[in-house]
Design an enzyme around this catalytic site. Sequence first.
Site, PDB file in Angstrom:
ATOM      1  CE  LYS A 133      -2.094  -1.130   3.883  1.00 14.43           C
ATOM      2  NZ  LYS A 133      -1.452  -2.441   4.150  1.00 14.43           N
ATOM      3  NE  ARG A 179      -5.496  -0.492   8.855  1.00  8.97           N
ATOM      4  CZ  ARG A 179      -4.183  -0.696   8.695  1.00  8.97           C
ATOM      5  NH1 ARG A 179      -3.622  -1.785   9.114  1.00  8.97           N
ATOM      6  NH2 ARG A 179      -3.432   0.211   8.129  1.00  8.97           N
ATOM      7  NE  ARG A 198       5.605  -0.395  10.233  1.00 14.36           N
ATOM      8  CZ  ARG A 198       4.525  -0.510   9.468  1.00 14.36           C
ATOM      9  NH1 ARG A 198       4.468   0.134   8.305  1.00 14.36           N
ATOM     10  NH2 ARG A 198       3.508  -1.253   9.831  1.00 14.36           N
ATOM     11  NE  ARG A 250       7.352  -2.472   6.317  1.00 15.55           N
ATOM     12  CZ  ARG A 250       6.028  -2.518   6.319  1.00 15.55           C
ATOM     13  NH1 ARG A 250       5.343  -1.882   5.398  1.00 15.55           N
ATOM     14  NH2 ARG A 250       5.389  -3.201   7.233  1.00 15.55           N
ATOM     15  NE  ARG A 291       1.495  -5.105  10.916  1.00 14.86           N
ATOM     16  CZ  ARG A 291       2.665  -4.898  10.298  1.00 14.86           C
ATOM     17  NH1 ARG A 291       3.791  -5.381  10.819  1.00 14.86           N
ATOM     18  NH2 ARG A 291       2.717  -4.223   9.193  1.00 14.86           N
TER      19      ARG A 291
HETATM   20  P1  AP5 Z   1       4.751  -1.448   1.902  1.00 10.97           P
HETATM   21  O1  AP5 Z   1       4.453  -0.637   0.701  1.00 10.97           O
HETATM   22  O2  AP5 Z   1       5.436  -0.801   3.048  1.00 10.97           O
HETATM   23  O3  AP5 Z   1       3.440  -2.225   2.385  1.00 10.97           O
HETATM   24  P2  AP5 Z   1       2.161  -1.697   3.181  1.00 10.97           P
HETATM   25  O4  AP5 Z   1       0.982  -2.401   2.598  1.00 10.97           O
HETATM   26  O5  AP5 Z   1       2.138  -0.212   3.234  1.00 10.97           O
HETATM   27  O6  AP5 Z   1       2.476  -2.327   4.582  1.00 10.97           O
HETATM   28  P3  AP5 Z   1       2.215  -1.845   6.067  1.00 10.97           P
HETATM   29  O7  AP5 Z   1       2.908  -2.873   6.913  1.00 10.97           O
HETATM   30  O8  AP5 Z   1       2.609  -0.422   6.273  1.00 10.97           O
HETATM   31  O9  AP5 Z   1       0.716  -2.010   6.217  1.00 10.97           O
HETATM   32  P4  AP5 Z   1      -0.013  -2.196   7.537  1.00 10.97           P
HETATM   33  O10 AP5 Z   1      -1.384  -2.056   7.101  1.00 10.97           O
HETATM   34  O11 AP5 Z   1       0.297  -3.429   8.293  1.00 10.97           O
HETATM   35  O12 AP5 Z   1       0.603  -1.069   8.472  1.00 10.97           O
HETATM   36  P5  AP5 Z   1       0.181   0.423   8.787  1.00 10.97           P
HETATM   37  O13 AP5 Z   1       1.388   1.237   8.879  1.00 10.97           O
HETATM   38  O14 AP5 Z   1      -0.928   0.866   7.933  1.00 10.97           O
HETATM   39  O15 AP5 Z   1       5.618  -2.710   1.386  1.00 10.97           O
HETATM   40  C1  AP5 Z   1       6.095  -3.665   2.303  1.00 10.97           C
HETATM   41  C2  AP5 Z   1       7.481  -4.175   1.832  1.00 10.97           C
HETATM   42  O16 AP5 Z   1       7.344  -4.870   0.599  1.00 10.97           O
HETATM   43  C3  AP5 Z   1       8.477  -3.036   1.572  1.00 10.97           C
HETATM   44  O17 AP5 Z   1       9.737  -3.452   1.987  1.00 10.97           O
HETATM   45  C4  AP5 Z   1       8.459  -2.847   0.038  1.00 10.97           C
HETATM   46  O18 AP5 Z   1       9.679  -2.377  -0.463  1.00 10.97           O
HETATM   47  C5  AP5 Z   1       8.123  -4.249  -0.439  1.00 10.97           C
HETATM   48  N1  AP5 Z   1       7.308  -4.245  -1.638  1.00 10.97           N
HETATM   49  C6  AP5 Z   1       6.243  -3.445  -1.918  1.00 10.97           C
HETATM   50  N2  AP5 Z   1       5.713  -3.760  -3.108  1.00 10.97           N
HETATM   51  C7  AP5 Z   1       6.423  -4.800  -3.583  1.00 10.97           C
HETATM   52  C8  AP5 Z   1       6.352  -5.603  -4.776  1.00 10.97           C
HETATM   53  N3  AP5 Z   1       5.433  -5.389  -5.711  1.00 10.97           N
HETATM   54  N4  AP5 Z   1       7.230  -6.601  -4.934  1.00 10.97           N
HETATM   55  C9  AP5 Z   1       8.191  -6.863  -3.989  1.00 10.97           C
HETATM   56  N5  AP5 Z   1       8.314  -6.137  -2.842  1.00 10.97           N
HETATM   57  C10 AP5 Z   1       7.449  -5.121  -2.643  1.00 10.97           C
HETATM   58  O19 AP5 Z   1      -0.436   0.245  10.249  1.00 10.97           O
HETATM   59  C11 AP5 Z   1       0.397  -0.117  11.338  1.00 10.97           C
HETATM   60  C12 AP5 Z   1      -0.446  -0.258  12.581  1.00 10.97           C
HETATM   61  O20 AP5 Z   1      -1.128   0.981  12.871  1.00 10.97           O
HETATM   62  C13 AP5 Z   1      -1.557  -1.299  12.509  1.00 10.97           C
HETATM   63  O21 AP5 Z   1      -1.098  -2.593  12.800  1.00 10.97           O
HETATM   64  C14 AP5 Z   1      -2.526  -0.749  13.578  1.00 10.97           C
HETATM   65  O22 AP5 Z   1      -2.071  -1.051  14.863  1.00 10.97           O
HETATM   66  C15 AP5 Z   1      -2.434   0.739  13.379  1.00 10.97           C
HETATM   67  N6  AP5 Z   1      -3.417   1.262  12.409  1.00 10.97           N
HETATM   68  C16 AP5 Z   1      -3.157   1.831  11.212  1.00 10.97           C
HETATM   69  N7  AP5 Z   1      -4.297   2.191  10.592  1.00 10.97           N
HETATM   70  C17 AP5 Z   1      -5.289   1.841  11.424  1.00 10.97           C
HETATM   71  C18 AP5 Z   1      -6.702   1.944  11.320  1.00 10.97           C
HETATM   72  N8  AP5 Z   1      -7.316   2.457  10.247  1.00 10.97           N
HETATM   73  N9  AP5 Z   1      -7.447   1.456  12.356  1.00 10.97           N
HETATM   74  C19 AP5 Z   1      -6.868   0.931  13.443  1.00 10.97           C
HETATM   75  N10 AP5 Z   1      -5.528   0.799  13.575  1.00 10.97           N
HETATM   76  C20 AP5 Z   1      -4.752   1.254  12.581  1.00 10.97           C
END
Ligand code: AP5
Length: 303
Positions: free
Chosen positions: A98, A174, A240, A209, A251
Site C-alpha cells: 500500500k 480498516r 519498524r 522492509r 496483523r
Molecule cells: P509497503 O508498501 O510498506 O506495504 P504496506 O501495505 O504499506 O504495509 P504496512 O505494513 O505499512 O501495512 P499495515 O497495514 O500493516 O501497516 P500500517 O502502517 O498501515 O511494502 C512492504 C514491503 O514490501 C516493503 O519493503 C516494500 O519495499 C516491499 N514491496 C512493496 N511492493 C512490492 C512488490 N510489488 N514486490 C516486492 N516487494 C514489494 O499500520 C500499522 C499499525 O497501525 C496497525 O497494525 C494498527 O495497529 C495501526 N493502524 C493503522 N491504521 C489503522 C486503522 N485504520 N485502524 C486501526 N488501527 C490502525
Amino acid sequence: MMKQLLLQGTLSLLLCYWVQVVVDASTQHGIHQLQHLPAFIDSSYSRIERHTLSSSTTTDDDDDDSPSSRQANFDKKSCGNISHPPRIIIAGAPASGKGTQSEAIRDALGVVHISTGDILRENIAKNTKLGTTAKGYMDRGELVPDELIIKIIKERLQEDDCKERGWLLDGFPRTRTQADALIDAGIDADCFLILNVSDKVAIDRVVGRRIDPVTGKIYHMSFNPPPQNDAALINRLVQRSDDTEEKARVRLRQFHSNIASVKSRYKKVMVKVDGTKSRDHISNQIKIELSKRCGWKNEQMRS
Ligand code: AP5
C-alpha cells in the site's frame, strides 16, 4: 372523460419516446452527459446510470451483508470524467504494498497521501496523548480503537489541501465501523484499490522492509534494496517495531477478520490488484484503472 384519457395516453407516449431518445444519446456519448439534463430527468435516470456503472467495475461477493443505503451514494460518482479531485482508498494486508504504491499514486496525481499508520507513528514519536494510547496496540500488532482514528481522518479530509488536490487514504477504513463512519459522513470514494497477496508473501515483505526516516521512502533488503553506493542512506535505515514475523501474523489475523466487511461497502468502486507482481507492473495497472475511474488520462499523469 374519454378525451382526457386520450390526452394523458398521448402525453405518456411522448414522454416515453423522449426518454428513450435521451437514453440512446447518453449510451452513445457517455453517461456523464446526463448531468446536463434537467434535474428531474437526471434523478429519474440514476438507476440506469447505477446499472451501467456497477457492470463496469470489479465487484466482489465475499460479504453481501451491507445495507443498500450505505452504497447508494457512491453510485453516481463512481464514473470516469469526474469533476472533482480524485478520492482514492488503497487497502490490503500488512506489507501488501500500500505504502509503496501510494508513493507512485501521489507523485502521479498530486493527491494528498494520508496513511493512518504514519499518522500514528508520528504521534508516537512526538509522545502525544494519541501516540501513547496507540503505541500499546501497535506494538502488539492489534488495531487501535476505531474512535481514536475515525475523528482524525474525518477532520483531515475536511482540510483545504484534500479538497483542492483530492486524497488517497492508505490503511483506512480498516473496519466496518470505520467504513460506515466515512459513508455516514457523506465521504465517498471514486476508487477502492485492494492489493491481494498471500500471507507468505506478506510475511516475507514485512521482515525485509526498511524505512528511510529522512525521506519516508520504503525499501526491502531483497526486493527493493537501497542504492548500494549510498552508505549514509543505508546506515540510517530503520525497521519498524511491528515488523517481526510474530507481530505480522497478528496483523494478518486482524486484516482477515475485517476486510470482507470493508470491501462490501465499496463493491461498486472496487478494483482488485494482484499485489504479487512487480512494483512497476502494479503501478501501471493502477494508473490505467485510475485514469478510467477518476477521469484522469494517462498522458495527464506524470510518469
Ligand atoms: P509497503 O508498501 O510498506 O506495504 P504496506 O501495505 O504499506 O504495509 P504496512 O505494513 O505499512 O501495512 P499495515 O497495514 O500493516 O501497516 P500500517 O502502517 O498501515 O511494502 C512492504 C514491503 O514490501 C516493503 O519493503 C516494500 O519495499 C516491499 N514491496 C512493496 N511492493 C512490492 C512488490 N510489488 N514486490 C516486492 N516487494 C514489494 O499500520 C500499522 C499499525 O497501525 C496497525 O497494525 C494498527 O495497529 C495501526 N493502524 C493503522 N491504521 C489503522 C486503522 N485504520 N485502524 C486501526 N488501527 C490502525
